[in-house]
Design an enzyme around this catalytic site. Sequence first.
Site, PDB file in Angstrom:
ATOM      1  N   CYS A   1       0.871  -1.183   0.000  1.00 49.48           N
ATOM      2  CA  CYS A   1       0.000   0.000   0.000  1.00 49.48           C
ATOM      3  C   CYS A   1       0.901   1.225   0.000  1.00 49.48           C
ATOM      4  O   CYS A   1       1.849   1.280   0.776  1.00 49.48           O
ATOM      5  CB  CYS A   1      -0.839   0.065   1.266  1.00 49.48           C
ATOM      6  SG  CYS A   1      -1.866  -1.352   1.573  1.00 49.48           S
TER       7      CYS A   1
ATOM      8  N   GLU B   1      -8.237   8.362   1.501  1.00 46.95           N
ATOM      9  CA  GLU B   1      -7.620   7.875   0.273  1.00 46.95           C
ATOM     10  C   GLU B   1      -8.636   7.498  -0.794  1.00 46.95           C
ATOM     11  O   GLU B   1      -9.699   6.967  -0.497  1.00 46.95           O
ATOM     12  CB  GLU B   1      -6.744   6.656   0.583  1.00 46.95           C
ATOM     13  CG  GLU B   1      -5.640   7.010   1.546  1.00 46.95           C
ATOM     14  CD  GLU B   1      -4.505   6.015   1.557  1.00 46.95           C
ATOM     15  OE1 GLU B   1      -4.734   4.820   1.301  1.00 46.95           O
ATOM     16  OE2 GLU B   1      -3.387   6.442   1.845  1.00 46.95           O
TER      17      GLU B   1
END
Length: 174
Positions: free
Chosen positions: A62, A110
């Site tokens: 990530c 995000e």
Amino acid sequence: MTALIPAWVDGELTPVGKLAAHEQGLRHKAISVFVMDGSKTLLQQRALGKYHTPGLWANACCTHPHWDEDSLVCAVRRLEQELGITGLDPQFKDQIEYRADVGGGLIEHEVVDVFTAAADQNLRILPNPDEVMDFAWVDLSELQVEIQSNPAKFTPWLRIYLADHYDSIFNANA
């Protein structure tokens, strides 16, 4: 020099420092990769030196793309930088937006391009100790049970992905 990532400021996509984006809770671009061997997924335990969520378990990779970096290019780059993994072909699965407190006054807001990459458990993995302290292959059904039993061991985004976006990430037809 601080990494500049794509974040929305006053509705406009702008290069912003990664830490500033998290301190201000700005909506920003990210990528996430699940490396899969059938129903097993590769997890990484984040290094203790990470500035947020150290020591927690997350999916294989990530991160945030650099300003003007393509998401797929970023995914391939970070698989190599974090886990020493090369030669995989990540496939786009979904775009997911979430907002989560990651501790220390930091917020992840995000817009994530999520990828899966097929591999097998004999995959050569060379973790970067600045990024990853351990890794493990875990069956998705066992992972769901473990997250329910011990949620504090896992990053907020991994918990969100498995609770709210399982089908769009792992369903072969998604």
